[in-house]
Design an enzyme around this catalytic site. Structure first.
Site, mmCIF file in Angstrom:
data_model
loop_
_atom_site.group_PDB
_atom_site.id
_atom_site.type_symbol
_atom_site.label_atom_id
_atom_site.label_comp_id
_atom_site.label_asym_id
_atom_site.label_seq_id
_atom_site.Cartn_x
_atom_site.Cartn_y
_atom_site.Cartn_z
ATOM 1 N N GLY A 193 0.806 -1.222 0.000
ATOM 2 C CA GLY A 193 0.000 0.000 0.000
ATOM 3 C C GLY A 193 0.833 1.263 0.000
ATOM 4 O O GLY A 193 0.563 2.199 0.759
ATOM 5 N N HIS A 195 -10.765 10.215 15.115
ATOM 6 C CA HIS A 195 -9.974 9.966 13.907
ATOM 7 C C HIS A 195 -10.630 10.629 12.694
ATOM 8 O O HIS A 195 -11.772 11.073 12.750
ATOM 9 C CB HIS A 195 -9.817 8.467 13.648
ATOM 10 C CG HIS A 195 -8.815 7.814 14.544
ATOM 11 N ND1 HIS A 195 -9.139 7.307 15.780
ATOM 12 C CD2 HIS A 195 -7.484 7.601 14.396
ATOM 13 C CE1 HIS A 195 -8.061 6.800 16.353
ATOM 14 N NE2 HIS A 195 -7.041 6.963 15.534
ATOM 15 N N GLY A 216 0.732 -3.215 10.869
ATOM 16 C CA GLY A 216 0.060 -2.070 11.467
ATOM 17 C C GLY A 216 -1.415 -2.033 11.131
ATOM 18 O O GLY A 216 -2.125 -1.120 11.542
ATOM 19 N N THR A 217 -1.887 -3.027 10.399
ATOM 20 C CA THR A 217 -3.304 -3.140 10.058
ATOM 21 C C THR A 217 -4.128 -3.358 11.324
ATOM 22 O O THR A 217 -3.684 -4.057 12.236
ATOM 23 C CB THR A 217 -3.518 -4.328 9.102
ATOM 24 O OG1 THR A 217 -2.690 -4.158 7.954
ATOM 25 C CG2 THR A 217 -4.963 -4.442 8.663
ATOM 26 N N LYS A 275 -11.487 6.757 8.246
ATOM 27 C CA LYS A 275 -11.117 5.548 8.983
ATOM 28 C C LYS A 275 -12.296 4.585 8.984
ATOM 29 O O LYS A 275 -13.426 4.965 9.320
ATOM 30 C CB LYS A 275 -10.703 5.884 10.416
ATOM 31 C CG LYS A 275 -10.182 4.680 11.188
ATOM 32 C CD LYS A 275 -9.527 5.094 12.498
ATOM 33 C CE LYS A 275 -9.043 3.891 13.288
ATOM 34 N NZ LYS A 275 -8.046 3.080 12.536
#
EC number: 1.17.1.8
Length: 269
Positions: free
Chosen positions: A11, A158, A101-102, A162
């Site tokens: 990504g 956030h 980090g997903t 998100k």
């Protein structure tokens, strides 16, 4: 002279991917060698540096991780659960370590990740910021001291794009509190809604969630008693703190053989 750790990024065109690449380029111990996108992406074959605005760096965007297996040491993945599990298969097959980090994994998906950690080394964290990981420690200590006498609430904010809620970080904060209090987070949580909700249950963690604008990330934990209130807050002003922590994790895990780790291991907390 030590060789640089060769890093693959999934990504790479997204917000986090761009930050990761910029941080890798600024880190003297790391070197970007692979940038992987989804199959048939329109930018395949383009130089990733030029695409993200830092000039050509000699790394062409690819959708074929398997043919790049000899070109990287550690994979960093900030995508979505389904994509992460596919990349894990590749890493397991080629014996490459991975930094994840997903967020938004189900319990079953977490169990799959744990099973892979018997064959490769994996770091998984909801948040790679050094500050947020210090926050976890502060919350643990505060809960130990005043948790039984407080109503505890987690407020998280956030950006509007998100896709998971609560955030992985908010859930991890909840787990920290639940372990200290010997609660079950799945059962002992309140998600505030309109209507007559009744008297607040003292033995539950309240969650409030905001999605708005371009908020990078803000988490506040409130400990409220009848006499006083303590608020512990962490605010991320940009994503570079996450990127630095992820690169630090990749450097740390490079020489590990197997195991499941998180940022407390990386930071020796």
């Amino acid at each position: 002279m030590n060789k640089k750790t060769r890093i693959a990024i999934t990504g790479p065109i997204g917000r986090m991917g761009r930050m990761l690449i910029k941080e890798i380029q600024n880190n003297k111990q790391s070197h970007l060698t692979v940038a992987v996108v989804q199959k048939k992406h329109q930018l395949i074959g383009q130089d990733i540096g030029r695409i993200i605005g830092i000039g050509e760096i000699g790394v062409l965007i690819s959708d074929e991780l398997n043919i790049k297996k000899n070109d990287f040491d550690v994979l960093i993945d900030f995508t979505r659960p389904a994509g992460t599990l596919e990349y894990l298969k590749y890493c397991n097959k080629f014996k490459k370590n991975i930094v994840i980090g997903t967020t938004g994994f189900s319990k079953e998906e977490i169990d799959i990740i744990k099973s892979y950690s018997q064959k490769i080394a994996i770091i998984i964290a909801s948040n790679f910021s050094i500050g947020i990981n210090l926050l976890f420690q502060l919350i643990k200590k505060t809960t130990q001291i005043i948790g039984k006498d407080s109503d505890i609430n987690i407020l998280e904010y956030h950006h509007r794009n998100k896709i998971d809620a609560p955030s992985g970080t908010a859930l991890e904060i909840g787990e920290v509190i639940s372990k200290v209090m010997n609660w079950n987070l799945n059962q002992d949580s309140i998600y505030y809604q309109k209507g007559i909700t009744g008297i607040r249950d003292a033995k539950k963690i309240g969650f409030s969630i905001v999605r708005a604008g371009n908020i990078v990330g803000k988490h506040t934990v409130m400990f409220s008693s009848c006499d006083e209130e303590i608020k512990i807050t962490h605010t991320a002003s940009n994503r570079m703190s996450f990127a630095r922590g992820a690169i630090q994790s990749a450097l740390w895990i490079h020489k590990k053989n197997t195991g499941l780790f998180d940022m407390t291991d990386v930071l020796s907390l």
